[in-house]
Scaffold this active site. Structure first.
Site, PDB file in Angstrom:
ATOM      1  N   LYS A  61     -15.785   1.083  -7.718  1.00 47.51           N
ATOM      2  CA  LYS A  61     -14.710   0.377  -7.028  1.00 47.51           C
ATOM      3  C   LYS A  61     -14.808   0.639  -5.544  1.00 47.51           C
ATOM      4  O   LYS A  61     -14.925   1.805  -5.163  1.00 47.51           O
ATOM      5  CB  LYS A  61     -13.377   0.892  -7.577  1.00 47.51           C
ATOM      6  CG  LYS A  61     -12.159   0.395  -6.870  1.00 47.51           C
ATOM      7  CD  LYS A  61     -10.936   1.087  -7.397  1.00 47.51           C
ATOM      8  CE  LYS A  61      -9.777   0.656  -6.545  1.00 47.51           C
ATOM      9  NZ  LYS A  61      -8.670   1.545  -6.637  1.00 47.51           N
TER      10      LYS A  61
ATOM     11  N   LYS B 208     -15.093   5.949  -6.594  1.00 47.26           N
ATOM     12  CA  LYS B 208     -14.037   5.242  -5.873  1.00 47.26           C
ATOM     13  C   LYS B 208     -14.206   5.508  -4.395  1.00 47.26           C
ATOM     14  O   LYS B 208     -14.019   6.630  -3.919  1.00 47.26           O
ATOM     15  CB  LYS B 208     -12.670   5.726  -6.354  1.00 47.26           C
ATOM     16  CG  LYS B 208     -11.523   5.013  -5.676  1.00 47.26           C
ATOM     17  CD  LYS B 208     -10.197   5.324  -6.337  1.00 47.26           C
ATOM     18  CE  LYS B 208      -9.082   4.540  -5.661  1.00 47.26           C
ATOM     19  NZ  LYS B 208      -7.785   4.775  -6.305  1.00 47.26           N
TER      20      LYS B 208
HETATM   21  C1  PBG Z   1      -4.306   3.810  -6.937  1.00 52.08           C
HETATM   22  C2  PBG Z   1      -5.160   2.619  -6.886  1.00 52.08           C
HETATM   23  C3  PBG Z   1      -5.563   1.869  -5.768  1.00 52.08           C
HETATM   24  C4  PBG Z   1      -6.251   0.768  -6.269  1.00 52.08           C
HETATM   25  C5  PBG Z   1      -6.264   0.896  -7.655  1.00 52.08           C
HETATM   26  N1  PBG Z   1      -5.623   2.060  -8.004  1.00 52.08           N
HETATM   27  C6  PBG Z   1      -5.258   2.009  -4.339  1.00 52.08           C
HETATM   28  C7  PBG Z   1      -5.818   3.065  -3.500  1.00 52.08           C
HETATM   29  O1  PBG Z   1      -6.658   3.851  -3.883  1.00 52.08           O
HETATM   30  O2  PBG Z   1      -5.328   3.112  -2.363  1.00 52.08           O
HETATM   31  C8  PBG Z   1      -6.822  -0.355  -5.433  1.00 52.08           C
HETATM   32  C9  PBG Z   1      -7.052  -1.615  -6.175  1.00 52.08           C
HETATM   33  C10 PBG Z   1      -7.241  -2.823  -5.345  1.00 52.08           C
HETATM   34  O3  PBG Z   1      -7.425  -2.794  -4.118  1.00 52.08           O
HETATM   35  O4  PBG Z   1      -7.214  -3.899  -5.954  1.00 52.08           O
HETATM   36  N2  PBG Z   1      -4.833   4.954  -6.422  1.00 52.08           N
END
Ligand code: PBG
Length: 322
Positions: A246, A193
């Site tokens: 992601k 991530k």
């Molecule tokens: C929660 C989370 C996030 C996303 C998915 N789960 C936000 C972040 O990390 O700030 C982002 C998903 C998206 O941008 O579609 N932590």
């Protein structure tokens, strides 16, 4: 003359169908759903046209319209009415996510419901863990995350998807779930991530922007590829059942690297900013939305994704049906 005639295999639509290497199926897609506590009726997210925060009252109608199109799995995000320092509502048995899970399960016992397991939508400061001053403390955050995961499993979640990016969360959640009798509930880890600017619109939808600072001490530097492999490897060793990359579009090389390193099912998260860019350009008439969406998603599969979480899931299910 000796040269290759590649165009032989492109000469008409049937020939192209015959040699196509990658396809999209409705089974590849996971539909995100935002559900907000104390909301009377659904509200469109300003930065994500076509995406809504749903009230519990209109959640089932949305699920039904997805089911009609063949979608079978959903990832649930909740926005609580009350936030505090430790994100108490995230593990409340009567919290908004737990209520949504129970409601959908009651009417659609066979759907796959994935719970996003994080604290940022639930904490007053918007960080994904527990703070000491301005530092997000790893091991204290793990304890909270385990409580959240167990409460989500108790409410009927079929898969736990931890996204708070703490070290050791897969090991901690696996142990917590097993001890609570949920040894058959898989973990879909947001293994890789990145600390990405493409999450901007999600933070409107999830009301989860950090109140100060950023997430760069826990989410990854977009410049790093080997680190992504290490993150994925440790999650696999800790017992993850799925790996995820992601965002997707700027990180297709990482998807491919993971595909080559691991035999686990691999998920691409086609994130909010990727959605909003396409929607904005399409609204201007600058691109052909459907063609651009399908080309982007096929690219994720070609790069190695087995599954795709996408705000376009419903649209794509419609395209594939029609
Ligand atoms: C929660 C989370 C996030 C996303 C998915 N789960 C936000 C972040 O990390 O700030 C982002 C998903 C998206 O941008 O579609 N932590």
């Amino acid at each position: 003359m000796n040269f290759k005639r590649h165009r032989r295999l492109r000469k008409n639509p049937l020939m192209r169908d015959l040699v196509r290497e990658t396809t999209l199926s409705v089974n590849d897609f996971i539909q995100p759903l935002f559900v907000k506590e104390n909301l009377e009726q659904k509200e469109e997210v300003a930065s994500m046209p076509g995406v809504y925060q749903f009230a519990l009252a209109d959640l089932l109608e949305e699920v039904e319209s997805c089911v009609q199109l063949g979608i079978k799995s959903f990832i649930i995000f909740g926005i609580p009415a009350v936030k505090d320092e430790v994100g108490s509502e995230a593990s409340n048995p009567d919290g908004i996510v737990q209520k949504a899970l129970r409601l959908i399960k009651q009417h659609y016992p066979d759907l796959i419901l994935i719970a996003d397991t994080c604290l940022c939508e639930f904490t007053s400061h918007g960080h994904c863990g527990i703070l000491d001053g301005e530092t997000v403390v790893n091991d204290l955050s793990l304890e909270r995350l385990v409580q959240v995961a167990i409460s989500q499993a108790e409410a009927g979640a079929d898969i736990i998807a931890p996204s708070n990016a703490m070290d050791g969360y897969v090991a901690a959640i696996r142990e917590g779930l097993d001890k609570s009798g949920f040894d058959m509930v898989p973990i879909m880890s947001y293994s890789v991530k990145f600390a990405s600017s493409f999450y901007g619109p999600f933070r409107d939808a999830g009301e989860s922007a950090p109140a100060f600072g950023d997430r760069k001490t826990y989410q990854m530097d977009p410049a790093n590829r080997l680190e992504a492999l290490r993150e994925a490897q440790s999650d696999e060793e800790e017992g993850a059942d799925f790996l995820m990359v992601k965002p997707a579009l700027a990180f297709l090389d990482v998807l491919r690297d993971l595909r080559n390193q691991s035999n686990l099912p691999l998920v691409a998260y086609n994130v909010s900013g990727e959605y909003s860019m396409v929607k904005a350009a399409a609204a201007q008439g600058w691109i052909d939305e459907r063609a651009v969406v399908l080309e982007s998603l096929i690219g994720m599969k070609r790069a190695g994704a087995d599954l795709i979480i996408s705000y376009f899931a419903k649209d794509v299910a419609g395209y594939l049906k029609g």
